[in-house]
Structures are given as C-alpha cells and as structure tokens.
Motif scaffolding. Structure first.
Motif, mmCIF file in Angstrom:
data_model
loop_
_atom_site.group_PDB
_atom_site.id
_atom_site.type_symbol
_atom_site.label_atom_id
_atom_site.label_comp_id
_atom_site.label_asym_id
_atom_site.label_seq_id
_atom_site.Cartn_x
_atom_site.Cartn_y
_atom_site.Cartn_z
ATOM 1 N N HIS A 77 0.971 -1.242 0.083
ATOM 2 C CA HIS A 77 0.109 -0.042 0.035
ATOM 3 C C HIS A 77 0.788 1.119 -0.241
ATOM 4 C CE1 HIS A 77 -3.991 -1.898 0.253
ATOM 5 N NE2 HIS A 77 -3.468 -2.723 1.131
ATOM 6 N N ALA A 80 2.599 1.776 -3.503
ATOM 7 C CA ALA A 80 1.475 1.323 -4.515
ATOM 8 C C ALA A 80 1.991 1.782 -6.083
ATOM 9 C CB ALA A 80 0.042 1.867 -4.081
ATOM 10 N N THR A 88 -5.097 -4.698 -4.692
ATOM 11 C CA THR A 88 -5.900 -3.736 -5.480
ATOM 12 C C THR A 88 -6.866 -2.960 -4.833
ATOM 13 O OG1 THR A 88 -7.571 -4.066 -7.346
ATOM 14 C CG2 THR A 88 -7.692 -5.795 -5.527
ATOM 15 N N THR A 89 -7.401 -1.834 -5.495
ATOM 16 C CA THR A 89 -8.067 -0.923 -4.807
ATOM 17 C C THR A 89 -9.653 -1.360 -5.054
ATOM 18 O OG1 THR A 89 -8.143 0.487 -6.552
ATOM 19 C CG2 THR A 89 -6.575 0.829 -4.876
ATOM 20 N N ASP A 90 -9.909 -2.307 -5.860
ATOM 21 C CA ASP A 90 -11.236 -2.829 -6.196
ATOM 22 C C ASP A 90 -11.768 -3.645 -5.013
ATOM 23 O OD1 ASP A 90 -13.109 -5.195 -7.223
ATOM 24 O OD2 ASP A 90 -13.369 -3.573 -9.040
ATOM 25 N N SER A 91 -12.871 -3.222 -4.533
ATOM 26 C CA SER A 91 -13.345 -3.821 -3.058
ATOM 27 C C SER A 91 -13.458 -5.308 -3.356
ATOM 28 C CB SER A 91 -14.437 -2.942 -2.520
ATOM 29 O OG SER A 91 -15.473 -3.095 -3.553
ATOM 30 N N MET A 94 -10.357 -7.011 -4.122
ATOM 31 C CA MET A 94 -9.559 -7.111 -2.839
ATOM 32 C C MET A 94 -10.226 -8.228 -1.960
ATOM 33 S SD MET A 94 -9.317 -4.026 0.224
ATOM 34 C CE MET A 94 -11.008 -4.382 0.505
#
Length: 214
Positions: A77, A80, A88-91, A94
């Motif tokens: 993080h 990054a 990943t920042t995609d929930s 993730m």
C-alpha cells in the motif's frame, strides 16, 4: 525516502516474504542480518523491534512493524505506485485476494511449515526427520492443494488473474518443499505445478535467491 531496514535471515520463510515483496515493489532497503544461532533475536535490542523475539523486524523511518504478512501489506500500500501491484483498490477483487491470503496463512502455511521443518530444516541441522509426521502432513497438504488445483482452473493466480500477495506469501515454503520429496504433491497437480513454475520464475524471486546464496 525514509530508510527501510529489514532485520532477519533470508533462510527464514517469514523474512523471505518481506524481502520478496520489497524486490517486487523495486523499493530500496537495508538488510540487517540477525544471527539466530547466536541468539541475537532474543537480545533486548532486537526485542525492542519484535517483542516476540522472532524474525523479521521491519523499520521504515519511524515506523516499526513485525509479522511478515502485515509488513507485506504495508509495503504494497505504501509503495503502491512502484513495481508490481500486489494489492488492488477494487473492493470485490480485494476481498477475493484477502480470502486466499487467509487460506495461505490459516490452511496452507501451518501444514507446509511443518513439512518444511521435517524435510528441510531438520536435515540441515543434523536432526532426524520424523517420517510418521511427514506422512500425516503430506496428506493434509494434498487436501489443500486439491482445492488449489480447482481454484487455479478458474483463474491464473489464487487471488485472480494477476499475481498478488496471495501468491507471493507461498514462495518461501514452496521453494523449500520443491527441494524435498514433498515436491510430488505439487507436480502431480497440473494447474498447481504450472502456478509454481510461474511464481518461482519471477525476477523478484530470482533476486531474492541470489541474495540468499551470498
């Protein structure tokens, strides 16, 4: 950039996770070798960094961390924008990656670490391998790898279509076990075998092995 220091030994699977993550992120760091045979990990100076007296310990400026998987999360993080995206920042993505990170920590690692100790560490230390334990834990690892075989039929990597911490965290024990009789457990499962070949061919892992050899 504040100086990163990793305290440990590259022969430790936990320290190896952190070192490989740093190589993947292409982040510079200083490695501080801890002589565990001399008991340096139990000295007050080290216990100030990791109160449990285990490697690794990690510093980034004024931040001090221990527990390898927490450290790799931080590295992924905090840095990054550098190197390989390991999170990943995609929930939803993730969440899937997190599931397989938990699988590694809770299902795979306790079994793989026991086999590593019996088949790799004990012979190195001149101790006698307990083959009854090996047989028991090879069966347990086989059960986990059956699930991996199915998962890797659905996506290229455990956490999805991209290499992530879910894969990286396996590398140290996979490397030890592939040099023992337990390699048959990986090789007899085609998807698992291809995944092992893929992740162990990564440049960051090659850099780590070169460091370990020195």
């Amino acid at each position: 950039m504040a100086g990163i220091k990793v305290h440990g030994t590259p022969f430790s699977t936990a320290a190896a996770r952190v070192l490989v993550a740093l190589y993947e992120k292409e982040v510079e760091f200083e490695f501080v070798l801890i002589d565990m045979r001399a008991g340096e990990h139990k000295k007050e100076s080290f216990l100030a960094l990791n109160p449990f007296g285990q490697v690794p310990a990690f510093e980034d400026g004024d931040l001090q961390l221990f527990e390898s998987r927490a450290i790799t999360q931080y590295i992924s993080h905090e840095y990054a924008s550098k190197g390989t995206p390991l999170v990943t920042t995609d929930s939803k993505k993730m969440a899937i990656q997190s599931v397989w990170q938990e699988v590694e920590a809770q299902k795979y690692d306790p079994v793989a670490s026991k086999l590593t100790y019996e088949l790799a560490i004990k012979p190195f230390l001149g101790m006698v391998t307990d083959f009854a334990v090996v047989e028991e834990f090879e069966a347990k690892l086989g059960t986990v790898l059956d699930i991996y075989e199915k998962r890797l039929g659905q996506s290229k990597y455990l956490g999805g279509d991209c290499f992530s911490l879910a894969d990286l965290h396996h590398l140290p024990t996979v490397d030890y076990l592939m040099a023992t009789q337990a390699k048959k457990l990986f090789e007899c499962r085609p998807k698992v075998s291809a995944w092992v070949a893929d992740i162990t061919a990564r440049p960051a892992w090659t850099k780590f092995l070169a460091m370990k050899a020195h």
